[in-house]
Design a protein around this motif. Structure first.
Motif, PDB file in Angstrom:
ATOM      1  N   MET A   1      -8.816  20.802   4.979  1.00 21.88           N
ATOM      2  CA  MET A   1      -9.359  19.536   4.540  1.00 21.88           C
ATOM      3  C   MET A   1      -8.296  18.710   3.816  1.00 21.88           C
ATOM      4  N   VAL A   2      -7.558  19.345   2.956  1.00 22.18           N
ATOM      5  CA  VAL A   2      -6.544  18.630   2.182  1.00 22.18           C
ATOM      6  C   VAL A   2      -5.478  18.072   3.116  1.00 22.18           C
ATOM      7  N   HIS A   3      -5.081  18.868   4.096  1.00 19.12           N
ATOM      8  CA  HIS A   3      -4.059  18.440   5.061  1.00 19.12           C
ATOM      9  C   HIS A   3      -4.550  17.226   5.863  1.00 19.12           C
ATOM     10  N   ALA A   4      -5.808  17.271   6.293  1.00 20.60           N
ATOM     11  CA  ALA A   4      -6.376  16.156   7.065  1.00 20.60           C
ATOM     12  C   ALA A   4      -6.463  14.896   6.206  1.00 20.60           C
ATOM     13  N   THR A   5      -6.845  15.041   4.967  1.00 19.41           N
ATOM     14  CA  THR A   5      -6.944  13.893   4.050  1.00 19.41           C
ATOM     15  C   THR A   5      -5.575  13.267   3.826  1.00 19.41           C
ATOM     16  N   ARG A   6      -4.549  14.091   3.679  1.00 19.15           N
ATOM     17  CA  ARG A   6      -3.190  13.559   3.497  1.00 19.15           C
ATOM     18  C   ARG A   6      -2.716  12.815   4.747  1.00 19.15           C
ATOM     19  N   GLY A   7      -3.053  13.325   5.924  1.00 18.60           N
ATOM     20  CA  GLY A   7      -2.690  12.655   7.178  1.00 18.60           C
ATOM     21  C   GLY A   7      -3.338  11.280   7.271  1.00 18.60           C
ATOM     22  N   ILE A   8      -4.600  11.196   6.858  1.00 18.26           N
ATOM     23  CA  ILE A   8      -5.303   9.903   6.884  1.00 18.26           C
ATOM     24  C   ILE A   8      -4.661   8.937   5.890  1.00 18.26           C
ATOM     25  N   GLU A   9      -4.317   9.421   4.712  1.00 18.03           N
ATOM     26  CA  GLU A   9      -3.662   8.560   3.708  1.00 18.03           C
ATOM     27  C   GLU A   9      -2.337   8.011   4.238  1.00 18.03           C
ATOM     28  N   LYS A  10      -1.586   8.868   4.912  1.00 17.17           N
ATOM     29  CA  LYS A  10      -0.303   8.443   5.478  1.00 17.17           C
ATOM     30  C   LYS A  10      -0.520   7.364   6.541  1.00 17.17           C
ATOM     31  N   GLU A  11      -1.529   7.538   7.380  1.00 18.30           N
ATOM     32  CA  GLU A  11      -1.841   6.561   8.437  1.00 18.30           C
ATOM     33  C   GLU A  11      -2.272   5.229   7.830  1.00 18.30           C
ATOM     34  N   ILE A  12      -3.067   5.272   6.781  1.00 19.38           N
ATOM     35  CA  ILE A  12      -3.507   4.042   6.101  1.00 19.38           C
ATOM     36  C   ILE A  12      -2.304   3.296   5.536  1.00 19.38           C
ATOM     37  N   GLY A  13      -1.381   4.011   4.939  1.00 16.09           N
ATOM     38  CA  GLY A  13      -0.166   3.395   4.390  1.00 16.09           C
ATOM     39  C   GLY A  13       0.653   2.702   5.473  1.00 16.09           C
ATOM     40  N   THR A  14       0.784   3.360   6.624  1.00 11.40           N
ATOM     41  CA  THR A  14       1.533   2.777   7.747  1.00 11.40           C
ATOM     42  C   THR A  14       0.852   1.500   8.247  1.00 11.40           C
ATOM     43  N   LEU A  15      -0.468   1.527   8.372  1.00 10.04           N
ATOM     44  CA  LEU A  15      -1.204   0.352   8.854  1.00 10.04           C
ATOM     45  C   LEU A  15      -1.139  -0.802   7.848  1.00 10.04           C
ATOM     46  N   GLN A  16      -1.120  -0.494   6.575  1.00  4.56           N
ATOM     47  CA  GLN A  16      -1.018  -1.553   5.566  1.00  4.56           C
ATOM     48  C   GLN A  16       0.354  -2.236   5.626  1.00  4.56           C
ATOM     49  N   LEU A  17       1.404  -1.446   5.871  1.00  2.00           N
ATOM     50  CA  LEU A  17       2.735  -2.052   6.047  1.00  2.00           C
ATOM     51  C   LEU A  17       2.745  -2.962   7.285  1.00  2.00           C
ATOM     52  N   GLU A  18       2.117  -2.505   8.356  1.00  2.00           N
ATOM     53  CA  GLU A  18       2.057  -3.306   9.577  1.00  2.00           C
ATOM     54  C   GLU A  18       1.238  -4.584   9.329  1.00  2.00           C
ATOM     55  N   GLU A  19       0.209  -4.479   8.497  1.00  2.00           N
ATOM     56  CA  GLU A  19      -0.608  -5.654   8.163  1.00  2.00           C
ATOM     57  C   GLU A  19       0.243  -6.711   7.465  1.00  2.00           C
ATOM     58  N   LYS A  20       1.083  -6.286   6.538  1.00  2.00           N
ATOM     59  CA  LYS A  20       1.955  -7.232   5.837  1.00  2.00           C
ATOM     60  C   LYS A  20       2.915  -7.926   6.813  1.00  2.00           C
ATOM     61  N   LYS A  21       3.446  -7.137   7.746  1.00  2.00           N
ATOM     62  CA  LYS A  21       4.355  -7.714   8.744  1.00  2.00           C
ATOM     63  C   LYS A  21       3.610  -8.717   9.625  1.00  2.00           C
ATOM     64  N   LEU A  22       2.375  -8.392  10.014  1.00  2.00           N
ATOM     65  CA  LEU A  22       1.578  -9.260  10.875  1.00  2.00           C
ATOM     66  C   LEU A  22       1.225 -10.562  10.157  1.00  2.00           C
ATOM     67  N   VAL A  23       0.901 -10.481   8.868  1.00  2.00           N
ATOM     68  CA  VAL A  23       0.596 -11.685   8.078  1.00  2.00           C
ATOM     69  C   VAL A  23       1.835 -12.589   8.027  1.00  2.00           C
ATOM     70  N   ALA A  24       3.000 -11.998   7.844  1.00  2.00           N
ATOM     71  CA  ALA A  24       4.239 -12.781   7.806  1.00  2.00           C
ATOM     72  C   ALA A  24       4.507 -13.437   9.162  1.00  2.00           C
ATOM     73  N   GLU A  25       4.234 -12.718  10.237  1.00  2.00           N
ATOM     74  CA  GLU A  25       4.454 -13.266  11.577  1.00  2.00           C
ATOM     75  C   GLU A  25       3.468 -14.395  11.885  1.00  2.00           C
ATOM     76  N   ILE A  26       2.213 -14.232  11.429  1.00  2.00           N
ATOM     77  CA  ILE A  26       1.215 -15.299  11.617  1.00  2.00           C
ATOM     78  C   ILE A  26       1.674 -16.555  10.893  1.00  2.00           C
ATOM     79  N   LYS A  27       2.175 -16.424   9.710  1.00  3.22           N
ATOM     80  CA  LYS A  27       2.663 -17.582   8.955  1.00  3.22           C
ATOM     81  C   LYS A  27       3.819 -18.263   9.684  1.00  3.22           C
ATOM     82  N   ARG A  28       4.704 -17.476  10.267  1.00  2.40           N
ATOM     83  CA  ARG A  28       5.859 -18.011  10.981  1.00  2.40           C
ATOM     84  C   ARG A  28       5.428 -18.780  12.235  1.00  2.40           C
TER      85      ARG A  28
END
Length: 193
Positions: A1-28
């Protein structure tokens, strides 16, 4: 369970970084005036945010399951402990039958009383065997010494004619010797001193 939870946290972090990049691209693209590209990127941003929300929901559910599992494990441990405690109490109840314990206590009381009587008899026998005239003479000497210290003369037989108990005044039993009166005065002086 702990391993699966950490994997999900890592995926959320990656998607949030991509969200920031996408917001910057939309502005451009919006700054460049490309309206179709901006709408397409905006749809991707909405889908990305929905995916992040789903992952966060899944992460919360995983944590809830882990907590529930821990609670179940704790309850199982309590049940095992209660089972062994029940066995121990059952075993003790079998060993400590009330009727059997009452008989043991009665036997102990009987033996204790018998031992007390035996000890007393032995003590009396030893005292009788060891008592001799020397002990009686020592006792007599010690008694005379104490009486001499408080002013009573045993040789003149005043002790035998002295009143017994509390003296409330003159002796009304008809013993009118002057020695008794003197003894009473001494006793009263000792009490007042």
């Amino acid at each position: 369970m702990v391993h699966a939870t950490r994997g999900i946290e890592k995926e959320i972090g990656t998607l949030q970084l991509e969200e920031k990049k996408l917001v910057a691209e939309i502005k451009r693209t919006a700054k460049n005036g490309n309206e179709n590209a901006t709408k397409t990127l905006a749809r991707q941003l909405v889908r990305l945010r929905q995916q992040i929300a789903k992952l966060q929901s899944s992460q919360a559910q995983m944590r809830g399951i882990a907590t529930h599992t821990q609670a179940m494990h704790a309850q199982s441990s309590v049940a095992v402990g209660m089972k062994s405690a029940t066995k121990a109490m059952s075993s003790m109840n079998k060993q400590m039958a009330p009727a059997k314990q009452a008989k043991i206590i009665q036997e102990f009381q009987r033996q204790s009383a018998q031992m007390d009587m035996t000890t007393e008899m032995m003590s009396d026998a030893i005292d009788g065997a060891l008592d001799n005239d020397e002990a009686e003479e020592e006792t007599e000497e010690l008694t005379n010494q104490v009486l001499d210290e408080i002013g009573v003369d045993v040789a003149s037989q005043q002790l035998s004619s002295a009143p017994k108990g509390r003296i409330a005044g003159k002796n009304t039993e008809g013993v009118g010797s002057s020695g008794v009166d003197e003894l009473e005065k001494r006793l009263a002086a000792l009490r007042n001193a």
